[in-house]
Enzyme design. Structure first.
Site, PDB file in Angstrom:
ATOM      1  N   LYS A  29     -15.191  -8.432  44.791  1.00 20.86           N
ATOM      2  CA  LYS A  29     -14.371  -8.319  43.584  1.00 20.86           C
ATOM      3  C   LYS A  29     -15.220  -8.542  42.337  1.00 20.86           C
ATOM      4  CE  LYS A  29     -10.239 -10.026  44.213  1.00 20.86           C
ATOM      5  NZ  LYS A  29      -9.453 -11.230  44.535  1.00 20.86           N
ATOM      6  N   ARG A  99      -9.548 -16.173  40.731  1.00 20.40           N
ATOM      7  CA  ARG A  99      -9.365 -15.279  41.874  1.00 20.40           C
ATOM      8  C   ARG A  99     -10.484 -15.412  42.894  1.00 20.40           C
ATOM      9  NH1 ARG A  99      -9.235  -9.475  39.151  1.00 20.40           N
ATOM     10  NH2 ARG A  99      -8.034  -8.998  41.050  1.00 20.40           N
ATOM     11  N   GLY A 108      -5.447 -10.735  50.723  1.00 25.14           N
ATOM     12  CA  GLY A 108      -4.377 -11.721  50.813  1.00 25.14           C
ATOM     13  C   GLY A 108      -4.703 -12.955  51.629  1.00 25.14           C
ATOM     14  N   MET A 110      -7.036 -15.273  50.946  1.00 21.09           N
ATOM     15  CA  MET A 110      -7.428 -16.441  50.165  1.00 21.09           C
ATOM     16  C   MET A 110      -6.567 -16.497  48.900  1.00 21.09           C
ATOM     17  SD  MET A 110     -11.486 -16.598  50.682  1.00 21.09           S
ATOM     18  CE  MET A 110     -11.724 -14.949  50.094  1.00 21.09           C
ATOM     19  N   ARG A 366     -12.277  -1.436  44.866  1.00 22.10           N
ATOM     20  CA  ARG A 366     -13.054  -1.654  46.079  1.00 22.10           C
ATOM     21  C   ARG A 366     -12.902  -0.413  46.950  1.00 22.10           C
ATOM     22  NH1 ARG A 366      -8.878  -6.195  48.047  1.00 22.10           N
ATOM     23  NH2 ARG A 366      -7.131  -4.841  48.414  1.00 22.10           N
ATOM     24  N   HIS A 484       0.759  -5.731  52.354  1.00 25.99           N
ATOM     25  CA  HIS A 484      -0.254  -6.341  53.222  1.00 25.99           C
ATOM     26  C   HIS A 484      -0.240  -5.759  54.628  1.00 25.99           C
ATOM     27  CE1 HIS A 484      -0.761 -10.023  50.544  1.00 25.99           C
ATOM     28  NE2 HIS A 484      -1.890  -9.350  50.566  1.00 25.99           N
ATOM     29  N   SER A 797     -31.877   9.310  85.326  1.00 25.05           N
ATOM     30  CA  SER A 797     -30.610   8.989  84.696  1.00 25.05           C
ATOM     31  C   SER A 797     -30.348   7.521  84.985  1.00 25.05           C
ATOM     32  CB  SER A 797     -29.493   9.864  85.266  1.00 25.05           C
ATOM     33  OG  SER A 797     -28.268   9.466  84.690  1.00 25.05           O
ATOM     34  N   CYS A 864     -25.956   7.346  82.485  1.00 24.86           N
ATOM     35  CA  CYS A 864     -24.581   7.613  82.881  1.00 24.86           C
ATOM     36  C   CYS A 864     -23.952   6.251  83.139  1.00 24.86           C
ATOM     37  CB  CYS A 864     -24.510   8.529  84.089  1.00 24.86           C
ATOM     38  SG  CYS A 864     -25.413   7.934  85.514  1.00 24.86           S
ATOM     39  N   TYR A 884     -30.342  12.069  76.288  1.00 24.50           N
ATOM     40  CA  TYR A 884     -28.891  12.228  76.183  1.00 24.50           C
ATOM     41  C   TYR A 884     -28.166  11.002  76.733  1.00 24.50           C
ATOM     42  CZ  TYR A 884     -28.869  13.161  81.192  1.00 24.50           C
ATOM     43  OH  TYR A 884     -29.010  13.037  82.540  1.00 24.50           O
TER      44      TYR A 884
HETATM   45  P1  ADP Z   1      -6.264 -10.418  46.272  1.00 24.52           P
HETATM   46  O1  ADP Z   1      -7.703 -10.490  46.564  1.00 24.52           O
HETATM   47  O2  ADP Z   1      -5.408 -11.138  47.227  1.00 24.52           O
HETATM   48  O3  ADP Z   1      -5.806  -9.031  45.969  1.00 24.52           O
HETATM   49  P2  ADP Z   1      -6.427 -10.901  43.433  1.00 24.52           P
HETATM   50  O4  ADP Z   1      -7.457 -11.823  42.968  1.00 24.52           O
HETATM   51  O5  ADP Z   1      -6.707  -9.461  43.302  1.00 24.52           O
HETATM   52  O6  ADP Z   1      -6.058 -11.286  44.919  1.00 24.52           O
HETATM   53  O7  ADP Z   1      -5.125 -11.264  42.648  1.00 24.52           O
HETATM   54  C1  ADP Z   1      -3.869 -10.811  43.004  1.00 24.52           C
HETATM   55  C2  ADP Z   1      -3.177 -10.153  41.842  1.00 24.52           C
HETATM   56  O8  ADP Z   1      -3.076 -11.013  40.726  1.00 24.52           O
HETATM   57  C3  ADP Z   1      -3.897  -8.953  41.308  1.00 24.52           C
HETATM   58  O9  ADP Z   1      -3.551  -7.825  42.043  1.00 24.52           O
HETATM   59  C4  ADP Z   1      -3.392  -8.856  39.897  1.00 24.52           C
HETATM   60  O10 ADP Z   1      -2.220  -8.087  39.877  1.00 24.52           O
HETATM   61  C5  ADP Z   1      -3.092 -10.277  39.542  1.00 24.52           C
HETATM   62  N1  ADP Z   1      -4.140 -10.751  38.634  1.00 24.52           N
HETATM   63  C6  ADP Z   1      -5.295 -11.348  38.957  1.00 24.52           C
HETATM   64  N2  ADP Z   1      -6.026 -11.603  37.863  1.00 24.52           N
HETATM   65  C7  ADP Z   1      -5.318 -11.156  36.812  1.00 24.52           C
HETATM   66  C8  ADP Z   1      -5.548 -11.107  35.408  1.00 24.52           C
HETATM   67  N3  ADP Z   1      -6.655 -11.573  34.873  1.00 24.52           N
HETATM   68  N4  ADP Z   1      -4.594 -10.569  34.634  1.00 24.52           N
HETATM   69  C9  ADP Z   1      -3.464 -10.088  35.192  1.00 24.52           C
HETATM   70  N5  ADP Z   1      -3.189 -10.083  36.499  1.00 24.52           N
HETATM   71  C10 ADP Z   1      -4.102 -10.615  37.311  1.00 24.52           C
HETATM   72 MG    MG Z   2      -6.585  -7.864  44.681  1.00 23.18          MG
HETATM   73 MG    MG Z   3      -3.999 -12.881  46.648  1.00 23.98          MG
END
Ligand code: ADP
Ligand code: MG
Ligand code: MG
Length: 915
Positions: A29, A99, A108, A110, A366, A484, A797, A864, A884
């Protein structure tokens, strides 16, 4: 002066200290947030705290490096400047999100905390600036909920009973508030209700956790940073890592970023999108969005999202306004970013965005997870679009993804008459038929009992991962294509249907009700994950279509890249035809004994038994003569089916007693037919009895003791080839002698072959006959004496099933008693009968090839056995220079892909050079 370690990397305002290729340090990220800044894409400013800090944190009793505080303060100051707001400033406050983000995406698994910095000090300022008190109190109640759950409870190691967690308690308060004020949805609560609710939340937190919710911005920030690092070792994250094979040492990075708000009213929104359709691979911008929403609302499946554009609108979206319609200007901007990202990353991206009062911000990009069908389509179309090279395309599809296309689907015929129960979103491909269960724990338990089960949930939740893994199919009532469940299922190539709204699922009662019909745990349902249809009862599943045009084109691309040949193990003309349909370039193993089993085998089996039961060489010869035309016909059929491609025919291999009938009735029947007594048969069976038949009188040892049996087979093969030649057809047999341990065995058999060859040439008036003579290498002694063996053998073989058995001293058929324990205790990393043991068995293979080629440089070498279809083993075969691999017909496409990937990865270092 020594420079301090850099622990914090800033990004914002078109600048960034990180880059996309710094994922190890910044997590996926963080690295991509930096890269998007460098690409001039609008991203809220912020900074990434490196994975090194995570490692340090765990290595030092959960403490940070001394330099961190100052580096964070400096990066925060730069972020404030870029956003023209200040953290904890009553007049113009900046709010932050915190984040998680590891090297590999763990959707989802962490934690993330939003709206950090809202305190009694800053709230009035935010209200004044936005003129929107409702929004501010809503953001504040979200902060209290997330923070108390993630930081004060989970990260602090508190584990309240099911339903007693702080988040649930706060949700209950919110439900009470909704009931009291007559609000239907969260969005119906007014500013004053939310303000009151925030007060109640704070009281509840203090009462339940025994500590106040922090009213200090810095304390909130550091609490959230700590919680993100803690979440690396949370239960869900550990379970996910185990399944995905992600090492625990990697650690996560933490991204601190300026908040932007999708929940500031009708001009604001949040969404998730894919630059191409992740389920089908179609080159259309595909996504989901919600107005006036924040963060996880789309992914959590709480509200049903709307489609991004008209092009990808489905029947489920009726009544929903697309982003293209609602905000055409922003949509155009987003579509331009889509194009830019794909061009830059040269792969399908999974993106998150937020629109704050008409301004678009990107929050994540990503490489997107995709189904096997989508992976193949994207790879093929990106070559056509000249976006990627053929070599790159080959690496874009994993063997497991290809496997999905080769896997079972619901039988289309049976599906037509099956009772459709409901339609949902096609989130994961293929077909699945199984018994339903309603909890992840039940799924795991049922799978351990060996049952095929379908996990049914109202909505999926990251805590279900192990149950999702155990199930053969996943079905949910809520959630969209970016939920998810959909993401995880797609990543694993698992059949999955989400958003099936008509299902009333009651996890507590373990029932699912639809259209007045109630299903209980253990009842059967069938899923068509490619179309999103749920059926009642059992719909049979069938094998897939090898002629799928995208698959054919993709595999043709693999064929251009690979060096290793791919053959199939096939025992009959019918198998041979299947093998060719899947692209086999020959047969690497034809087991002659298989003609004595199955359809039409009665007569040849009878004659074989007659031969086995003969008591003198004369009798045996006579029986062989009778058997000869059957063997010849069989060989001719398969050679013809392969139309001149090489066919490796193994001479009779199993111990003979396997062919003698065991039951009294059967023995009596045979005795009658042969005109001998049952006692004769019994006596002969006793003679043939061996205490260790796998190491007994079998393979070439049969040929040495009963030369007439070898002779009959050899004549059958060579005459079949000669007849085909006379008919103007091509045939290329390769006679393979099994279970060899000494070159002298080969010399013994080669003499027979030479004599029969002369006889056949004469009989057919031919001057030459194309065929090879070679051997299996499946005994360690053969591998070690390969330089002698290759004096006679024109090809090797490697029979790695037996070679593994002999090298380990493990009986193939008896490993069940100890192999699971060996793997559990880590004594063996993998079952060596599935994945080639490179350390010892592989060493014998390497030595065997080297010694064999030292006397016969052009020695043809193949494998084989099971390993020939295993991708890791195929990489090994490529590396040691085999010609092969040979595997079962259905694995041939996987082998073609794995061989191509091995060729791409095995580019000599200097060619790979530039990065
Ligand atoms: P995950 O890795 O579980 O997707 P994220 O770190 O992407 O977690 O955060 C989940 C959600 O939180 C993001 O999809 C986004 O919608 C919201 N979010 C995170 N950071 C910001 C931010 N700086 N401003 C607005 N929304 C945010
Ligand atoms: Mg995300
Ligand atoms: Mg999350």
């Amino acid at each position: 002066m020594a420079r301090a370690t850099k622990y914090v990397y800033f990004f914002g305002g078109g600048k960034a200290e990180g880059r996309a290729d710094m994922k190890e340090l910044l997590g996926g990220k963080g690295a991509n947030l930096a890269e998007m800044n460098l690409l001039g894409i609008p991203v809220p400013a912020g900074f990434t705290i490196t994975t090194d800090v995570c490692t340090y944190y765990y290595a030092h009793g959960r403490k940070y490096p001394a330099e961190l505080k100052a580096q964070v303060a400096a990066a925060l100051a730069r972020s404030e400047k870029a956003m023209q707001k200040r953290f904890d400033d009553p007049a113009n406050p900046l709010l932050l999100s915190c984040r998680s983000g590891a090297r590999a995406s763990m959707p989802g698994m962490m934690e993330t905390v939003l709206n950090i910095g809202l305190t009694t000090r800053t709230i009035p300022g935010v209200i004044r600036l936005t003129g929107n008190p409702r929004f501010v109190w809503d953001a504040y109640r979200r902060l209290i909920m997330m923070y108390s759950d993630v930081v004060m409870e989970k990260a602090a190691g508190l584990e309240p009973a099911e339903g007693m967690g702080i988040r649930h308690r706060l949700e209950r308060l919110m439900d009470e508030m909704k009931a009291k004020t007559g609000a239907k949805a969260d969005t119906d609560l007014g500013a004053e209700h939310l303000e009151t609710l925030c007060g109640q939340f704070r009281d509840k937190v203090r009462q339940v956790i025994g500590k106040p919710f922090p009213d200090n911005a810095q304390e909130q920030l550091w609490g959230a940073i700590g919680a993100v690092f803690q979440s690396w070792n949370g239960k869900r994250a550990i379970a996910y890592r185990r399944i995905e094979g992600i090492p625990g040492e990697w650690g996560t990075a933490t991204n601190v970023q300026a908040m932007v708000f999708g929940n500031m009213g009708g001009e604001s929104a949040t969404g998730v999108a894919f630059t191409r359709n992740p389920a089908t691979g179609e080159d259309k911008f595909f996504g989901e969005w919600l107005t006036n929403a924040q963060g996880e609302d789309v992914v959590a499946g709480i509200r049903t999202p709307s489609p991004l554009n008209e092009e990808t609108r489905s029947e489920h979206d009726a009544g929903h306004v697309s982003l293209e319609e609602a905000m055409p200007k922003v949509y155009k901007q987003l579509a331009a970013i889509r194009a830019k990202l794909e061009k830059h990353y040269k792969d399908m991206q999974d993106i998150e965005f937020t629109i704050e009062r008409g301004t678009l911000w990107m929050l994540q990009t990503r490489t997107g997870k995709r189904t096997g069908t989508a992976a193949i389509r994207m790879a093929v179309e990106m070559i056509r679009q000249k976006r990627i090279t053929r070599e790159m395309a080959v690496t874009r599809v994993t063997p497991a993804q290809l496997d999905e296309l080769l896997h079972r689907i619901l039988d289309p015929q049976a599906e037509k008459t099956a009772k459709a129960l409901a339609k949902g979103l096609p989130a994961g491909p293929g077909g699945a038929c199984g018994k339903i269960v309603f909890t992840a724990a039940d799924a795991v338990a049922a799978a351990e009992r060996g049952e095929k089960i379908i996990l049914c949930r109202k909505e999926t939740n990251p805590e279900d991962v192990e149950g999702m893994r155990a199930a053969i199919g996943i079905l949910t009532a809520l959630g969209g294509m970016t939920s998810h469940a959909a993401l995880v299922a797609r990543g694993w190539g698992k059949c999955c249907i989400v958003g099936c709204g008509v299902l009333a699922i009651d996890a507590r009662a373990k029932t699912m009700t639809v259209a007045g019909q109630t299903f209980r745990e253990g009842d059967y349902v069938s899923l068509n994950g490619s179309r999103g249809i749920v059926y009642a009862g059992q719909v049979p599943t069938v094998d897939p279509d090898p002629e799928n045009p995208l698959l054919v084109e993709f595999l043709a691309g693999c064929d251009k890249v690979r060096r290793l040949g791919v053959r199939a193990n096939a025992d009959s003309p019918k198998d041979a035809a299947t093998a060719r349909a899947f692209g086999a370039q020959g047969i690497g193993l034809l087991r002659t004994e298989h003609m004595f089993y199955g359809e039409g085998a009665d007569k040849p089996l009878f004659l074989l038994r007659k031969m086995i039961l003969s008591s003198t060489p004369e009798e045996r010869r006579a029986a062989c003569d009778e058997l000869f035309p059957f063997v010849k016909k069989d060989m001719k059929g398969t050679l013809a089916a392969m139309a001149g491609l090489p066919v490796t025919i193994r001479l009779l291999d199993p111990p003979l007693h396997e062919f003698v009938p065991q039951g009294e009735g059967k023995q009596a029947e045979l005795a009658k037919a042969l005109g001998i007594t049952v006692d004769d048969i019994r006596r002969r069976a006793e003679d043939l009895h061996e205490s260790n038949p796998m190491m007994g009188h079998r393979g070439v040892r049969l040929g040495v003791t009963y030369p007439e049996v070898s002779e009959m087979q050899i004549r059958a093969i060579l005459e079949a080839a000669a007849e085909l030649g006379k008919e103007g057809k091509k045939a290329l047999p390769e006679i393979m002698i099994p279970v060899t341990c000494s070159v002298n065995e080969l010399k013994d058999q080669a003499a027979i072959i030479a004599r029969v060859k002369q006889e056949v040439l004469k009989k057919f008036g031919l001057r030459k006959l194309d065929f090879l003579v070679g051997t299996m290498i499946e005994i360690p002694r053969a591998a070690l004496t390969a330089n002698h063996i290759a004096e006679v053998a024109e090809f090797f073989s490697f029979g790695t099933n037996d070679l593994t058995q002999m090298t380990f001293g493990f009986s193939r058929d008896d490993i069940g008693a100890f192999m699971p324990a060996y793997q559990e205790k880590g004594i063996l990393a993998a079952d060596p009968f599935q994945t080639l043991d490179q350390e010892a068995v592989g060493e014998l293979v390497r030595v065997g090839i080297e010694r064999g080629r030292s006397v016969r440089p052009k020695l043809k070498v193949g494998i084989c056995g099971e390993h020939g279809g295993d991708p890791a083993s195929i990489h090994f075969c490529h590396k040691v220079g085999m010609d092969y691999v040979s595997c079962s017909a259905f694995r041939v496409p996987i082998a073609r892909l794995a061989a191509a990937q091995a060729a791409v990865q095995d580019v000599p270092a200097k060619k790979k050079g530039k990065k």
